[in-house]
Scaffold this motif. Structure first.
Motif, short mmCIF file in Angstrom:
data_model
loop_
_atom_site.label_atom_id
_atom_site.label_comp_id
_atom_site.label_asym_id
_atom_site.label_seq_id
_atom_site.Cartn_x
_atom_site.Cartn_y
_atom_site.Cartn_z
N ASN A 338 35.12 8.47 1.95
CA ASN A 338 34.27 9.23 2.74
C ASN A 338 34.39 8.10 4.52
O ASN A 338 33.75 8.87 5.18
CB ASN A 338 33.12 8.21 2.25
CG ASN A 338 32.27 9.80 0.58
OD1 ASN A 338 33.53 10.84 0.51
ND2 ASN A 338 31.94 8.94 -0.03
N LEU A 339 34.69 6.63 4.61
CA LEU A 339 34.80 6.56 6.00
C LEU A 339 35.21 7.40 7.10
O LEU A 339 35.56 7.71 7.76
CB LEU A 339 35.09 5.42 5.88
CG LEU A 339 34.06 4.31 5.37
CD1 LEU A 339 34.68 3.15 5.39
CD2 LEU A 339 33.69 3.77 6.57
N LYS A 340 36.96 7.96 5.91
CA LYS A 340 37.73 8.56 7.05
C LYS A 340 36.90 9.58 6.84
O LYS A 340 37.61 10.77 8.36
CB LYS A 340 39.45 8.40 6.22
CG LYS A 340 39.70 6.92 6.16
CD LYS A 340 40.43 7.13 4.97
CE LYS A 340 41.75 6.69 4.76
NZ LYS A 340 42.90 6.05 3.96
N GLY A 341 36.44 10.32 6.33
CA GLY A 341 35.82 11.38 6.23
C GLY A 341 34.89 11.23 7.43
O GLY A 341 34.51 12.62 7.82
N GLN A 342 33.83 10.68 7.15
CA GLN A 342 32.98 10.82 8.33
C GLN A 342 33.30 10.57 9.20
O GLN A 342 32.48 11.75 10.93
CB GLN A 342 32.00 9.69 8.18
CG GLN A 342 30.74 9.03 8.88
CD GLN A 342 29.63 8.10 8.63
OE1 GLN A 342 30.12 7.24 7.22
NE2 GLN A 342 28.57 8.19 8.80
N ARG A 343 34.56 9.66 9.51
CA ARG A 343 34.81 9.61 11.59
C ARG A 343 35.66 10.63 11.96
O ARG A 343 35.19 11.60 13.35
CB ARG A 343 36.08 8.93 11.26
CG ARG A 343 36.21 8.41 12.66
CD ARG A 343 37.79 7.62 13.21
NE ARG A 343 37.85 7.35 14.33
CZ ARG A 343 39.21 6.74 14.07
NH1 ARG A 343 40.32 7.09 13.86
NH2 ARG A 343 39.44 6.31 15.74
N LYS A 344 35.68 11.78 11.14
CA LYS A 344 36.91 13.37 11.53
C LYS A 344 35.33 13.82 12.22
O LYS A 344 35.74 14.53 12.38
CB LYS A 344 37.25 13.98 10.11
CG LYS A 344 39.02 12.61 10.56
CD LYS A 344 39.94 13.55 9.68
CE LYS A 344 41.11 12.79 9.73
NZ LYS A 344 42.18 13.32 10.82
N THR A 345 34.42 14.16 10.95
CA THR A 345 33.05 15.24 11.19
C THR A 345 32.49 14.72 12.76
O THR A 345 32.23 15.44 13.66
CB THR A 345 31.87 14.90 9.69
OG1 THR A 345 32.82 15.26 9.01
CG2 THR A 345 31.22 16.04 10.17
N GLU A 346 32.47 13.07 12.70
CA GLU A 346 31.55 12.93 14.01
C GLU A 346 32.67 13.21 14.86
O GLU A 346 32.14 13.96 16.95
CB GLU A 346 31.90 11.26 14.23
CG GLU A 346 30.08 10.96 12.65
CD GLU A 346 30.70 9.04 13.28
OE1 GLU A 346 31.16 8.49 13.63
OE2 GLU A 346 29.34 8.98 12.02
N ALA A 347 33.82 13.06 15.32
CA ALA A 347 34.78 13.40 16.24
C ALA A 347 34.51 14.53 16.70
O ALA A 347 35.34 15.32 17.29
CB ALA A 347 35.99 13.04 16.22
N GLY A 348 34.60 15.81 15.38
CA GLY A 348 34.76 17.44 15.36
C GLY A 348 33.09 17.54 15.78
O GLY A 348 33.59 18.57 17.08
N GLN A 349 32.47 17.06 15.38
CA GLN A 349 30.84 17.73 16.24
C GLN A 349 30.90 17.55 17.73
O GLN A 349 30.69 17.97 18.69
CB GLN A 349 30.09 17.27 15.04
CG GLN A 349 29.58 17.38 14.10
CD GLN A 349 28.85 16.88 12.74
OE1 GLN A 349 28.02 15.86 13.45
NE2 GLN A 349 28.64 17.72 11.69
N GLN A 350 31.58 16.22 17.72
CA GLN A 350 30.82 15.78 19.48
C GLN A 350 32.44 16.36 20.87
O GLN A 350 31.64 16.68 21.42
CB GLN A 350 31.70 13.74 19.09
CG GLN A 350 30.26 13.32 18.75
CD GLN A 350 31.10 11.71 18.70
OE1 GLN A 350 31.86 11.51 19.56
NE2 GLN A 350 29.78 10.58 18.41
N LEU A 351 33.43 16.95 19.79
CA LEU A 351 34.54 17.70 20.13
C LEU A 351 33.80 18.69 20.41
O LEU A 351 34.31 19.71 21.72
CB LEU A 351 35.52 17.36 19.75
CG LEU A 351 36.72 18.89 20.60
CD1 LEU A 351 37.08 17.77 21.85
CD2 LEU A 351 38.26 18.60 19.41
#
Length: 442
Positions: A338-351
């Protein structure tokens, strides 16, 4: 380290058991109707880039008479230039040129397919903010305005303050205005470089890249400059976020190792306990034979039976402890994922947000550049424009890189640039002066 829930929704307050799912859908859809000027237009508006929409998803549980809210998916999303949004679980989803009803149905159907539910969850989609339009030229306040369905040229001009009212009879622009426009352009250029550096950092995080690939104009910035400092800050943030993630993953790995060691020790204890129980049972069997032959008393047999029962109870405790340790191990492994997935989700939304800001800043810069050109042309031709306020206006709309003439009743579309010009053909030297060709007519 906090645990991350694997469920995509949470229970909400329990409604009455006779409350049907379609009633809940109406409640969600109507929650924002009061005092919302956008609600009536949502039925016919086709979503375009830079539209901000609000999504709320609930699932009706008929068996328990309650509904569950999917809070992890609820929130506001900005439509990208390609007409898509990124929703957790669903991923990239095309919503461009669709109505909110179409988007609601698509979300429910996709979640039904992904989760395997018998009935699709209810999705409520509401337009929170429409894309901007831009008004320039001969208006009092050239600016960007939020689009709304049915907005006409005349209404947009009224929102921009109406026809410009010049401070002097000659209609001159001041040198201070030129300086102000030039400063705004410089500020927007710096902002574009800052957003470009942020986009490069978010792209590197999203793709698990070891380093940031900055754009050439940012990478070539001289040391000590503002752009160089921006690039340095993005590198520091990228490294800090990466180190934080690695530390969290390392802590999870250490906890997994401890739990595995605990499980191994418990397994060894259970093996030893099994051997002790077997020895005690064999001894009990021998004593039972002696008791039957009256050689030993019954009390000896009873005492040994109690010892065997206690040993078996101890083994059950070990089994329970082993199961609990295995459950904690599974939860720890899931938390690491979940830690890895959460980082990708946050980066995608901010991008996605950064991409929208880049496009918005580019449009503002181009509009300001046109205003700068207009002010320069006005200063050089002020004597020829004494009667400018008496001239009729004409309206030109730039849409998808194509310019066309419009009337006051023409309806605007998201992203349109409305240029209000003076129709002075033949009044000066046989040419038409506008905000688009003013600099060329000098």
């Amino acid at each position: 380290m906090s645990r991350v829930s694997a469920l995509p929704y949470r229970s909400a307050s329990k409604p009455r058991r006779h409350l049907a799912p379609f009633v809940l859908a109406l409640m969600l859809a109507g929650a924002g109707l009061s005092g919302n000027a956008h609600a009536a237009a949502d039925e016919v508006y086709h979503v375009g880039p830079q539209t901000r929409i609000k999504i709320a998803i609930v699932e009706w549980i008929a068996a328990t008479g309650e509904y569950k809210e999917w809070t992890a998916l609820n929130g506001e999303y900005v439509v990208s230039q390609s007409g898509s949004i990124s929703i957790p679980m669903i991923g990239e989803m095309q919503v461009g040129d669709k109505t909110v009803e179409d988007i609601s149905a698509d979300i429910g159907e996709r979640l039904k397919q992904i989760t395997g539910l018998a009935i699709a969850p209810t999705a409520s989609v509401e337009v929170v903010k429409y894309p901007m339009i831009y008004v320039s030229g001969a208006v009092e306040k050239p600016s960007e305005l939020e689009f709304r369905p049915g907005l006409t040229v005349k209404q947009a001009i009224a929102m921009a303050g109406g026809r410009e009212r010049r401070s002097s009879q000659t209609g001159d622009y001041s040198e201070a205005q030129q300086i102000s426009y030039a400063g705004e352009i410089s500020r927007m250029e710096l902002q574009l470089k800052q957003l470009g550096a942020r986009r490069a950092r978010l792209t590197a995080e999203l793709n698990d890249q070891p380093a940031i690939a900055f754009p050439p104009d940012v990478k070539a910035a001289p040391q000590g400059s503002a752009v160089w400092q921006i690039m340095t800050s993005e590198v520091d943030l990228f490294n800090a976020r990466g180190q934080a993630l690695q530390q969290q993953l390392a802590a999870a790995a250490d906890l997994e190792t401890l739990l595995r060691n605990e499980i191994n020790i418990l397994d060894e204890k259970m093996t030893s306990q099994d051997e002790q129980v077997k020895i005690a049972q064999d001894e009990l069997s021998d004593i039972s034979k002696l008791v039957d032959t009256k050689i030993l008393t019954t009390s000896r047999k009873t005492s040994l039976e109690r010892i065997v029962a206690e040993m078996q109870a101890g083994k059950l405790d070990l089994v329970v402890a082993s199961m609990q340790a295995k459950q904690k191990l599974s939860e720890t492994e899931r938390d690491a994922l979940n830690l890895k997935g959460q980082r990708k989700t946050e980066a995608g939304q901010q991008l996605q947000t950064t991409e929208t800001e880049i496009e918005d800043t580019k449009l503002k810069r181009n509009t300001t550049l046109q205003l700068l050109q207009i002010s320069g042309a006005s200063l050089s031709r002020s004597q020829s424009m004494k009667a400018l306020d008496l001239q009729p206006l004409e309206y030109w709309i730039t849409r998808n890189s194509s310019e066309s003439k419009a009337s006051e009743a023409t309806e605007l579309q998201p992203g349109d640039v409305l240029d209000v010009r003076y129709n002075i053909s033949g009044s000066l030297d046989g040419t038409t002066l506008s905000s688009a060709d003013a600099s060329q007519s000098q």
